[in-house]
Design a protein around this motif. Structure first.
Motif, PDB file in Angstrom:
ATOM      1  N   ALA A   1     -12.678 -12.017   3.244  1.00 29.56           N
ATOM      2  CA  ALA A   1     -13.647 -10.962   2.923  1.00 29.56           C
ATOM      3  C   ALA A   1     -12.946  -9.755   2.293  1.00 29.56           C
ATOM      4  CB  ALA A   1     -14.390 -10.544   4.188  1.00 29.56           C
ATOM      5  N   ALA A   2     -11.720  -9.485   2.729  1.00 31.96           N
ATOM      6  CA  ALA A   2     -10.991  -8.325   2.197  1.00 31.96           C
ATOM      7  C   ALA A   2     -10.694  -8.468   0.703  1.00 31.96           C
ATOM      8  CB  ALA A   2      -9.691  -8.124   2.971  1.00 31.96           C
ATOM      9  N   GLY A   3     -10.814  -9.675   0.161  1.00 36.09           N
ATOM     10  CA  GLY A   3     -10.561  -9.879  -1.263  1.00 36.09           C
ATOM     11  C   GLY A   3     -11.767  -9.601  -2.142  1.00 36.09           C
ATOM     12  N   ARG A   4     -12.955  -9.514  -1.541  1.00 30.50           N
ATOM     13  CA  ARG A   4     -14.172  -9.341  -2.355  1.00 30.50           C
ATOM     14  C   ARG A   4     -14.217  -7.954  -2.977  1.00 30.50           C
ATOM     15  NH1 ARG A   4     -19.871 -10.685  -0.405  1.00 30.50           N
ATOM     16  NH2 ARG A   4     -20.133 -11.322  -2.549  1.00 30.50           N
ATOM     17  N   GLY A   5     -14.182  -7.913  -4.284  1.00 23.29           N
ATOM     18  CA  GLY A   5     -14.284  -6.634  -4.980  1.00 23.29           C
ATOM     19  C   GLY A   5     -13.044  -5.776  -4.861  1.00 23.29           C
ATOM     20  N   ARG A   6     -11.949  -6.339  -4.347  1.00 22.08           N
ATOM     21  CA  ARG A   6     -10.752  -5.517  -4.188  1.00 22.08           C
ATOM     22  C   ARG A   6     -10.002  -5.441  -5.509  1.00 22.08           C
ATOM     23  NH1 ARG A   6      -5.381  -5.011  -3.018  1.00 22.08           N
ATOM     24  NH2 ARG A   6      -4.749  -3.909  -1.137  1.00 22.08           N
ATOM     25  N   SER A   7      -9.550  -4.245  -5.847  1.00 20.44           N
ATOM     26  CA  SER A   7      -8.735  -4.124  -7.056  1.00 20.44           C
ATOM     27  C   SER A   7      -7.346  -4.663  -6.743  1.00 20.44           C
ATOM     28  CB  SER A   7      -8.653  -2.670  -7.507  1.00 20.44           C
ATOM     29  OG  SER A   7      -8.133  -1.876  -6.471  1.00 20.44           O
TER      30      SER A   7
ATOM     31  N   SER B   1      -0.659  -4.875   6.384  1.00 17.46           N
ATOM     32  CA  SER B   1      -1.626  -3.916   5.872  1.00 17.46           C
ATOM     33  C   SER B   1      -1.461  -2.561   6.590  1.00 17.46           C
ATOM     34  CB  SER B   1      -3.030  -4.486   6.069  1.00 17.46           C
ATOM     35  OG  SER B   1      -3.950  -3.780   5.305  1.00 17.46           O
ATOM     36  N   VAL B   2      -1.183  -2.611   7.890  1.00 14.87           N
ATOM     37  CA  VAL B   2      -0.960  -1.391   8.670  1.00 14.87           C
ATOM     38  C   VAL B   2       0.309  -0.682   8.179  1.00 14.87           C
ATOM     39  CG1 VAL B   2      -0.319  -0.535  10.961  1.00 14.87           C
ATOM     40  CG2 VAL B   2      -2.190  -2.196  10.709  1.00 14.87           C
ATOM     41  N   ALA B   3       1.372  -1.453   7.996  1.00 16.67           N
ATOM     42  CA  ALA B   3       2.631  -0.873   7.529  1.00 16.67           C
ATOM     43  C   ALA B   3       2.421  -0.214   6.164  1.00 16.67           C
ATOM     44  CB  ALA B   3       3.696  -1.965   7.436  1.00 16.67           C
ATOM     45  N   HIS B   4       1.657  -0.888   5.316  1.00 15.60           N
ATOM     46  CA  HIS B   4       1.352  -0.407   3.975  1.00 15.60           C
ATOM     47  C   HIS B   4       0.572   0.914   4.040  1.00 15.60           C
ATOM     48  CE1 HIS B   4       0.783  -0.793  -0.245  1.00 15.60           C
ATOM     49  NE2 HIS B   4      -0.495  -1.052  -0.194  1.00 15.60           N
ATOM     50  N   LEU B   5      -0.375   0.985   4.967  1.00 17.64           N
ATOM     51  CA  LEU B   5      -1.201   2.193   5.112  1.00 17.64           C
ATOM     52  C   LEU B   5      -0.337   3.419   5.417  1.00 17.64           C
ATOM     53  CD1 LEU B   5      -3.952   3.702   5.569  1.00 17.64           C
ATOM     54  CD2 LEU B   5      -3.853   2.901   7.938  1.00 17.64           C
ATOM     55  N   PHE B   6       0.603   3.277   6.353  1.00 16.23           N
ATOM     56  CA  PHE B   6       1.344   4.460   6.799  1.00 16.23           C
ATOM     57  C   PHE B   6       2.652   4.694   6.062  1.00 16.23           C
ATOM     58  CE2 PHE B   6      -1.139   3.439  10.682  1.00 16.23           C
ATOM     59  CZ  PHE B   6      -1.922   4.577  10.635  1.00 16.23           C
ATOM     60  N   ALA B   7       3.300   3.624   5.641  1.00 19.84           N
ATOM     61  CA  ALA B   7       4.664   3.810   5.155  1.00 19.84           C
ATOM     62  C   ALA B   7       4.736   3.951   3.654  1.00 19.84           C
ATOM     63  CB  ALA B   7       5.532   2.638   5.597  1.00 19.84           C
TER      64      ALA B   7
ATOM     65  N   ARG C   1      -8.947   2.849   1.174  1.00 16.47           N
ATOM     66  CA  ARG C   1      -9.005   1.446   0.756  1.00 16.47           C
ATOM     67  C   ARG C   1      -8.142   0.586   1.694  1.00 16.47           C
ATOM     68  NH1 ARG C   1      -6.699  -1.500  -3.458  1.00 16.47           N
ATOM     69  NH2 ARG C   1      -4.769  -0.847  -2.482  1.00 16.47           N
ATOM     70  N   ASN C   2      -6.933   1.052   1.976  1.00 14.77           N
ATOM     71  CA  ASN C   2      -6.061   0.271   2.863  1.00 14.77           C
ATOM     72  C   ASN C   2      -6.699   0.099   4.238  1.00 14.77           C
ATOM     73  OD1 ASN C   2      -4.157  -0.048   0.865  1.00 14.77           O
ATOM     74  ND2 ASN C   2      -3.064   1.831   1.420  1.00 14.77           N
ATOM     75  N   LEU C   3      -7.342   1.163   4.704  1.00 14.14           N
ATOM     76  CA  LEU C   3      -7.988   1.075   6.011  1.00 14.14           C
ATOM     77  C   LEU C   3      -9.209   0.142   5.953  1.00 14.14           C
ATOM     78  CD1 LEU C   3      -7.536   2.308   8.833  1.00 14.14           C
ATOM     79  CD2 LEU C   3      -9.269   4.015   8.270  1.00 14.14           C
ATOM     80  N   TRP C   4      -9.873   0.116   4.796  1.00 13.65           N
ATOM     81  CA  TRP C   4     -11.002  -0.815   4.617  1.00 13.65           C
ATOM     82  C   TRP C   4     -10.500  -2.268   4.655  1.00 13.65           C
ATOM     83  CZ3 TRP C   4     -15.911  -1.076   5.309  1.00 13.65           C
ATOM     84  CH2 TRP C   4     -16.680  -2.069   4.682  1.00 13.65           C
ATOM     85  N   ASP C   5      -9.349  -2.528   4.032  1.00  7.25           N
ATOM     86  CA  ASP C   5      -8.713  -3.855   4.143  1.00  7.25           C
ATOM     87  C   ASP C   5      -8.511  -4.210   5.616  1.00  7.25           C
ATOM     88  OD1 ASP C   5      -8.437  -4.111   1.397  1.00  7.25           O
ATOM     89  OD2 ASP C   5      -6.291  -3.638   1.361  1.00  7.25           O
TER      90      ASP C   5
END
Lengths: 344, 94, 289
Positions: free
Chosen positions: A105-111, A211-217, A226-230
């Motif tokens: 689902a996280a891939g739908r409409g994701r840039s 995804s969490v690491a990506h959000l903060f680091a 967007r990262n949090l929506w993922d």
């Protein structure tokens, strides 16, 4: 004029909420969604809501643009697969490409921008050479940047394909080597899950933690909504699919040293997107959670970044996170000297 | 062992004539290619079978007025390698 | 945050919100676009933002950064005196990067007998000036920058924004059009001297009417008068280069462009004066089926 991105978050969490929007508020919503790279997600999410005609067309454009981006991302992954056909190790797709390849689902409409893949660290030279043979080239000719990447980052310097003009980032772990937590890259590769074409994606818990690491680091929480929506979508889908998901997530978070980051991400996702989370993993809300929420919502109805001071605080913090202080000073000094020099 | 090749599935390809050239839109990549002879003819004879270069030449000579022998195999092999780099033809273990 | 003002504009099928930290460019836009309809309900396709390059650049040597829903990194800022140009560039940028409801051709277009003439070429080919001139000589102006090719019906839709006159074209048009149709003259912009011209009234009132393309020209100003036939492959490649969204549209772009190349006769046209061009065009136009 909307002063923060609250209405965008509301629309994603509760699609029916958009039917309260009037006149130019729609324009504000679209500008914020584009600026946060959430327009594709928004378009899919409010597909069934009552939407004014012109906005419906704008959303349809976004759906089609992202459909094509999805195709191109999958094609780019396939090009890398063919280029690395003789490489015996696992090739793990990361981020957006992984979400669409695994049909999440996280891939739908994701840039999706660059192709991100992960391989074993010792194999980087082999993979690098195979890609160079197949038409990828170095983007940065600057030796300082090159050395910096190789010594301190979690990836090769980016490569770009000379005909297709698309970038690939080859990682060997999920965080820069200079960051505090040191995730266990070997474990991530060992548990990766094979797709039909022979490429891999991370196991569910590792995918969430990346995804969490990506959000903060990665940067100053830029693109954080967007990262949090993922993270929100991954958590919902993975928890639904497996009863043992939360236990695995807990274990892997400890293994990778990301338990605190996970807890914070769970609290933020629950606060903004109503994500159902395991309370024992999320921990107790802290005062600074509000600061993070303020930062994540710092976007106005013209699509402008707001709250410069909050952003600046996160920017400085993000550099401290990624590099030990002495190295940060050295990095900023070299950058400053180079940028200060007249070019040409 | 002889290297064999297989063309991309027909439903992935949209062809369009432009004078003496052929345009090829490749659906999975979204990339438009402009092909000159003999590349379009190669696709025509390959259908969806896995073929070696020699088999492709045999089919080409049967269908078109192409001389076999000489450097024909070299030329066809070179085109096949180019097409496989573009992802339009895949290499199949023979 | 600094205060922003904004106005809404509708040009052909596209609606814009132009937001600016300064009133001046918006007042100029409002004046020049006064005969255009307003987008309904305040809803638009794109937002353009004109903001100070740096916070202190709102008042001190004000310099305009062009941003918006779609943007390019490293866009060079313009002085506030060229704010109107910045707004127009911002709208072009939104169309070039974001518009998906047509295949966008970097081309001018004019209409006669219910059919469209499309002219494309590099900057300096004279395509914009030609469209402006022909619009004063019996053709209906459709657009000087983008021709919008319908993905399903193959028709050209007008995009009649202000005509962007450059250098010598400014003087030439000042002899033909009334003073109140001109914007401020902007000297020495990154694109040379620029002055905007309001299209003829009819181009605006009938901007929703599309037309079947009947002739495609690749004009080239300053070369000895000549008409040249072109191969389809050359036409196709040059049109993909002239399109800002061919790749982004995927299969529907491919279908629209191949149909256009199949159906629309095309010529390369070298010319040395507007009279020469008009004569060549009239000759071709009268022989169309």
């Amino acid at each position: 004029m909307m002063r923060d991105a609250r209405r965008l978050v509301d629309a994603l969490r509760n699609p029916a909420s958009v039917e309260m929007l009037r006149g130019s508020e729609w324009t504000d919503l679209i500008s914020m969604a584009r600026a946060e790279s959430l327009i594709g997600a928004l378009a899919h999410r409010i597909d069934h809501a009552k939407v004014p005609d012109r906005i419906r067309m704008v959303l349809q454009d976004a759906v089609e643009a992202h459909d094509l981006a999805r195709l191109q991302a999958l094609w780019e992954a396939d090009c890398a697969r063919r280029a690395l056909a003789d490489y015996p190790g696992k090739i793990v797709l990361m981020k957006g490409t992984a979400y669409v390849a695994a049909d999440l689902a996280a891939g739908r409409g994701r840039s999706i921008g660059d192709l991100d893949i992960m391989v074993e660290r010792k194999d980087l030279p082999v993979v690098e050479n195979a890609l160079l043979d197949a038409g990828w080239e170095w983007v940065k000719p600057d030796p300082y940047d090159d050395q910096y990447y190789r010594e301190h980052m979690h990836e090769l310097p980016p490569l770009i394909h000379r005909e297709r003009d698309r970038m690939i980032d080859v990682h060997h772990t999920i965080l820069p080597l200079t960051a505090g937590p040191t995730p266990d890259a070997g474990e991530i590769l060992a548990s990766a899950v094979a797709l039909a074409d022979g490429l891999y994606v991370m196991a569910p818990a590792d995918m969430v933690l990346h995804s969490v690491a990506h959000l903060f680091a990665d940067g100053d929480l830029a693109g954080g909504l967007r990262n949090l929506w993922d993270i929100n979508l991954l958590l919902r889908e993975k928890a639904e699919a497996s009863a043992s998901f939360w236990t695995e997530l807990d274990e892997r978070a400890r293994l990778h040293g990301l338990a605190d980051e996970l807890a914070r991400a769970l609290r933020l996702a629950a606060a903004l997107y109503d994500t159902p989370v395991l309370p024992s993993l999320a921990g107790k809300a802290t005062f600074t959670d509000n600061f993070y929420v303020r930062r994540l919502l710092a976007r106005d109805g013209y699509g402008r970044e707001t709250r410069k001071l909050t952003r600046l605080a996160f920017y400085i913090r993000s550099h401290w996170l990624r590099m030990p202080p002495l190295m940060l000073a050295r990095h900023l000094w070299i950058k400053w000297r180079k940028d200060g020099k007249p070019s040409g | 062992m002889t290297q064999k090749y297989r063309a991309a599935p027909a439903e992935d390809l949209i062809w369009h004539d432009l004078d003496s050239m052929k345009l090829l839109y490749h659906r999975p990549s979204g990339i438009t290619h402009i092909l000159a002879d003999p590349a379009p003819a190669i696709f025509e004879v390959m259908e969806e079978a896995a073929l070696a270069a020699t088999e492709i030449i045999a089919r080409l000579t049967a269908l078109f007025d192409i001389e076999s022998g000489g450097d024909a195999e070299e030329i066809i092999l070179a085109r096949l390698e180019e097409l496989s780099l573009l992802g339009l033809v895949s290499r199949v273990p023979g | 945050m600094g205060k922003m003002h904004h106005i809404l504009l509708k040009i052909g099928p596209a609606a814009f919100r132009i937001a600016s930290a300064w009133r001046q460019p918006l007042d100029q836009l409002a004046g020049l676009y006064r005969h255009y309809p307003a987008p309904g309900e305040g809803q638009v396709d794109f937002t353009v933002r004109l903001e100070p390059d740096k916070p202190w650049r709102r008042h001190i040597r004000p310099s305009v950064h062009i941003g918006g829903d779609f943007w390019l990194p490293d866009a060079a800022p313009l002085p506030l005196a060229q704010g109107l140009l910045a707004a127009e560039m911002g709208m072009n940028l939104q169309m070039a990067l974001g518009w998906r409801r047509h295949l966008l051709l970097h081309a001018s277009s004019v209409k006669k007998d219910g059919k469209a003439l499309v002219m494309t070429g590099l900057s300096g080919s004279g395509k914009s000036t030609l469209s402006a001139m022909l619009a004063e000589r019996g053709w209906r102006f459709m657009g000087d920058e983008f021709a919008l090719l319908g993905l399903d019906d193959g028709k050209i839709s007008p995009f009649p924004r202000l005509i962007s006159l450059k250098n010598q074209a400014i003087g030439a048009m000042q002899n033909l059009a009334a003073d109140d149709r001109f914007g401020p003259e902007m000297k020495a912009t990154p694109k040379g001297d620029i002055r905007h011209l309001v299209p003829p009234q009819e181009a605006v009132t009938r901007m929703e009417e599309s037309a079947t393309p009947a002739l495609l020209l690749f004009p080239r100003f300053g070369h000895a008068r000549e008409l040249r036939e072109m191969g389809q492959a050359e036409i196709f490649v040059r049109l993909t280069q002239a399109s800002t969204n061919y790749v982004a549209l995927g299969e529907s772009g491919f279908r629209a462009l191949t149909r256009f190349v199949d159906r629309v006769p095309a010529r390369a046209m070298d010319y040395q004066s507007i009279e020469q061009a008009e004569e060549l065009i009239d000759g071709l136009w009268s022989k169309l089926p």
